[in-house]
Scaffold this motif. Sequence first.
Motif, PDB file in Angstrom:
ATOM      1  N   LEU A 151     -85.628 -17.270   4.200  1.00  0.00           N
ATOM      2  CA  LEU A 151     -85.471 -18.442   3.337  1.00  0.00           C
ATOM      3  C   LEU A 151     -85.674 -18.058   1.877  1.00  0.00           C
ATOM      4  CD1 LEU A 151     -86.695 -22.013   3.653  1.00  0.00           C
ATOM      5  CD2 LEU A 151     -87.600 -20.672   1.791  1.00  0.00           C
ATOM      6  N   LEU A 152     -86.713 -17.292   1.604  1.00  0.00           N
ATOM      7  CA  LEU A 152     -87.031 -16.917   0.228  1.00  0.00           C
ATOM      8  C   LEU A 152     -85.947 -16.046  -0.407  1.00  0.00           C
ATOM      9  CD1 LEU A 152     -90.867 -16.248   0.506  1.00  0.00           C
ATOM     10  CD2 LEU A 152     -89.726 -18.232  -0.520  1.00  0.00           C
ATOM     11  N   CYS A 153     -85.169 -15.348   0.413  1.00  0.00           N
ATOM     12  CA  CYS A 153     -84.063 -14.542  -0.121  1.00  0.00           C
ATOM     13  C   CYS A 153     -83.085 -15.406  -0.921  1.00  0.00           C
ATOM     14  CB  CYS A 153     -83.293 -13.871   1.014  1.00  0.00           C
ATOM     15  SG  CYS A 153     -84.185 -12.540   1.821  1.00  0.00           S
ATOM     16  N   TYR A 154     -82.940 -16.667  -0.523  1.00  0.00           N
ATOM     17  CA  TYR A 154     -81.992 -17.566  -1.169  1.00  0.00           C
ATOM     18  C   TYR A 154     -82.601 -18.355  -2.325  1.00  0.00           C
ATOM     19  CZ  TYR A 154     -79.078 -16.773   2.936  1.00  0.00           C
ATOM     20  OH  TYR A 154     -78.316 -16.195   3.920  1.00  0.00           O
ATOM     21  N   LEU A 155     -83.921 -18.392  -2.415  1.00  0.00           N
ATOM     22  CA  LEU A 155     -84.603 -19.294  -3.339  1.00  0.00           C
ATOM     23  C   LEU A 155     -84.093 -19.208  -4.776  1.00  0.00           C
ATOM     24  CD1 LEU A 155     -86.776 -21.478  -3.368  1.00  0.00           C
ATOM     25  CD2 LEU A 155     -88.408 -19.707  -3.991  1.00  0.00           C
ATOM     26  N   LEU A 196     -66.887 -28.979 -11.308  1.00  0.00           N
ATOM     27  CA  LEU A 196     -67.626 -30.189 -10.944  1.00  0.00           C
ATOM     28  C   LEU A 196     -67.694 -30.361  -9.426  1.00  0.00           C
ATOM     29  CD1 LEU A 196     -69.012 -32.589 -12.352  1.00  0.00           C
ATOM     30  CD2 LEU A 196     -66.848 -33.815 -12.163  1.00  0.00           C
ATOM     31  N   ILE A 197     -66.649 -29.961  -8.746  1.00  0.00           N
ATOM     32  CA  ILE A 197     -66.611 -30.020  -7.283  1.00  0.00           C
ATOM     33  C   ILE A 197     -67.402 -28.856  -6.677  1.00  0.00           C
ATOM     34  CG2 ILE A 197     -65.080 -29.837  -5.271  1.00  0.00           C
ATOM     35  CD1 ILE A 197     -62.934 -31.241  -7.075  1.00  0.00           C
ATOM     36  N   LEU A 198     -67.295 -27.682  -7.285  1.00  0.00           N
ATOM     37  CA  LEU A 198     -67.947 -26.479  -6.770  1.00  0.00           C
ATOM     38  C   LEU A 198     -69.472 -26.559  -6.830  1.00  0.00           C
ATOM     39  CD1 LEU A 198     -67.381 -23.614  -5.682  1.00  0.00           C
ATOM     40  CD2 LEU A 198     -67.436 -22.825  -8.051  1.00  0.00           C
ATOM     41  N   THR A 199     -70.007 -27.203  -7.836  1.00  0.00           N
ATOM     42  CA  THR A 199     -71.461 -27.260  -8.009  1.00  0.00           C
ATOM     43  C   THR A 199     -72.168 -27.930  -6.831  1.00  0.00           C
ATOM     44  OG1 THR A 199     -71.214 -27.174 -10.403  1.00  0.00           O
ATOM     45  CG2 THR A 199     -73.303 -28.023  -9.549  1.00  0.00           C
ATOM     46  N   ILE A 222     -75.237 -27.541  -1.631  1.00  0.00           N
ATOM     47  CA  ILE A 222     -75.333 -27.840  -0.189  1.00  0.00           C
ATOM     48  C   ILE A 222     -75.356 -26.541   0.611  1.00  0.00           C
ATOM     49  CG2 ILE A 222     -74.087 -28.850   1.772  1.00  0.00           C
ATOM     50  CD1 ILE A 222     -73.146 -31.053  -0.276  1.00  0.00           C
ATOM     51  N   LEU A 223     -74.524 -25.584   0.239  1.00  0.00           N
ATOM     52  CA  LEU A 223     -74.501 -24.287   0.914  1.00  0.00           C
ATOM     53  C   LEU A 223     -75.849 -23.591   0.772  1.00  0.00           C
ATOM     54  CD1 LEU A 223     -72.858 -22.108   2.416  1.00  0.00           C
ATOM     55  CD2 LEU A 223     -72.158 -21.245   0.166  1.00  0.00           C
ATOM     56  N   TRP A 224     -76.422 -23.621  -0.425  1.00  0.00           N
ATOM     57  CA  TRP A 224     -77.730 -23.015  -0.708  1.00  0.00           C
ATOM     58  C   TRP A 224     -78.805 -23.605   0.204  1.00  0.00           C
ATOM     59  CZ3 TRP A 224     -81.736 -25.386  -3.997  1.00  0.00           C
ATOM     60  CH2 TRP A 224     -82.765 -24.498  -4.353  1.00  0.00           C
ATOM     61  N   ILE A 225     -78.879 -24.930   0.290  1.00  0.00           N
ATOM     62  CA  ILE A 225     -79.868 -25.605   1.152  1.00  0.00           C
ATOM     63  C   ILE A 225     -79.616 -25.250   2.618  1.00  0.00           C
ATOM     64  CG2 ILE A 225     -80.694 -27.861   1.968  1.00  0.00           C
ATOM     65  CD1 ILE A 225     -81.604 -27.227  -0.881  1.00  0.00           C
TER      66      ILE A 225
END
Length: 118
Positions: free
Chosen positions: A23-27, A79-82, A87-90
């Motif tokens: 999880l922390l790898c993505y933080l 604006l769409i990519l953000t 969501i991908l990150w979470i």
Amino acid sequence: MMEPTPVNPEPSSTGLDPKVAGLLCYLLGFITGIIFLVVEKQSRFVKFHALQSIAVSVILIALNLVLSFIPFIGALFALILTPIGFILWIALMLLALQGKQFKLPVIGNWVEEQARKF
């Protein structure tokens, strides 16, 4: 659709639970990805998530950079990519915390191959 692969992660050399380390790898995106890639000595699970975090971060940064040079349409796509990136990150953090490896399309197999080499 690709399903996340549940794995029984080997212990992390960081002293952290490998799921928490994943999880922390993505933080902080590529920053924590690089830190865990350098620090982790044994867990392929953690290395996989560190490399995938680096790859996703670099791709999203590059896309945003390229889109910033395209008037109006670029801003619309950014604006769409953000929110999609957020969501991908979470999702990737939650999957790592659940002990699952989700190989993203296009980069997933490359990431898995590189994780074996490190």
